[in-house]
Design an enzyme around this catalytic site. Structure first.
Site, short mmCIF file in Angstrom:
data_model
loop_
_atom_site.label_atom_id
_atom_site.label_comp_id
_atom_site.label_asym_id
_atom_site.label_seq_id
_atom_site.Cartn_x
_atom_site.Cartn_y
_atom_site.Cartn_z
CG ASP A 14 8.03 0.51 -8.03
OD1 ASP A 14 8.29 -0.66 -8.27
OD2 ASP A 14 8.72 1.54 -8.06
CG ASP A 16 13.77 -1.90 -6.59
OD1 ASP A 16 14.09 -2.27 -5.50
OD2 ASP A 16 14.10 -2.83 -7.56
CG ASP A 220 10.39 4.78 -8.72
OD1 ASP A 220 9.73 3.89 -9.32
OD2 ASP A 220 11.74 5.07 -8.72
MG MG Z 1 10.41 1.69 -9.20
#
Ligand code: MG
Length: 289
Positions: A14, A16, A220
């Site tokens: 991922d 961001d 995240d």
């Molecule tokens: Mg993310």
């Protein structure tokens, strides 16, 4: 391929809040591991809600050339000549072949204007905002805001409450679209797509190229769950408040380190020989379940 070879490691990540700091979008804390990715020629495969142009920007910044998954699993972009065999693809863009799983943003915009009338909702999409408005809302700089606006398979909406987003979701459902909340806004995209389906499809291509493949995944947030469930080894970095998102994926490893700091630890541990202080680089994790 030699049958005795170790499986080829490929890393899905991922962007961001994972490889990029959630607030500053910096990947500086991950530079050591990124250097190791390049030294070992390990395929580093972005898998993000970001657009093609945003991801190409970060690939260039990091000197990476590899397939990537855009707009939350809506499409896989594969550099021309990357795989040594032929495979089916839906369209081509400069330098890349595109495997599409999502619904075109032209169709999404049409369905959104129908839904706006039908449900009487007041909202605007990124496409309708000026770059200045988008900068103000997202904290992106003007160039980054322009890259974020170039959506091909989704649209992010502003001005909706969560309740209104639920109404919109019901209205859009017959068109195969759904409205999902991210960290701040809701994004409309094809209901059937997710990061995990795209990861599985891309892993199959790597298996054809290398036979034995070991896929790692790093995320995240909740929207990484399907990606983390689709890989062999799944890792979660810490949020800015040092918590880990609650995601139920068997064997998921919780890594100490926020965003790119945790990312650096994981990738140094996977690839070894990062240099520097071993204690700092050694992955520290707790196992879930
Ligand atoms: Mg993310």
């Amino acid at each position: 391929m030699n049958e005795l070879s170790d499986p080829r490691l490929i890393i899905f990540t991922d962007l961001d809040g994972t490889l990029l700091d959630l607030e500053s979008y910096s990947f500086q804390p991950a530079l050591e591991a990124l250097a190791r990715v390049k030294e070992t020629a390990t395929p580093l495969l972005f898998c993000s809600s970001k657009t093609r142009v945003e991801q190409l920007y970060y690939q260039k910044e990091m000197s990476i050339r590899a397939p990537f998954i855009g707009e939350n699993g809506s499409a896989i972009f594969i550099p021309e000549g990357y795989f040594s065999f032929n495979y089916a693809f839906e369209r081509a863009v400069p330098g890349y072949r595109v495997l599409e799983m999502g619904i075109s943003s032209i169709v999404i915009q049409r369905e959104l204007s129908n839904a706006r009338e039908k449900a009487g909702l007041q909202f605007r999409g990124y496409a309708q905002l000026s770059p200045e408005e988008l900068c103000h809302l997202t904290g992106l700089d003007p160039e980054a805001a322009t890259r974020a606006q170039q959506r091909e398979y989704s649209e992010t909406l502003v001005g909706l409450s969560r309740l209104e987003a639920e109404t919109l979701d019901k209205v859009l459902s017959p068109a195969g679209l759904s409205c999902t909340w991210g960290s701040r806004f809701c994004t409309v995209a094809a209901s059937q797509t997710d990061k995990g389906k795209a990861v599985t499809r891309l892993v199959r291509l790597f298996q054809k190229q290398y036979e034995a493949v070991r896929a790692a995944g790093i995320g995240d947030s909740a929207n990484d769950a399907s990606m983390l469930a689709a890989v062999d080894e799944a890792f979660l970095v810490q949020k800015p408040d040092q918590r880990w998102e609650h995601i139920s994926v068997p064997g998921l490893k919780l890594i100490e380190g926020k965003g790119p700091t945790g990312w650096n630890r994981i990738v140094c541990d996977l690839l070894g020989d990062c240099g520097g202080n071993d204690d700092n680089n050694r992955t520290r994790h707790r196992h879930l379940q």
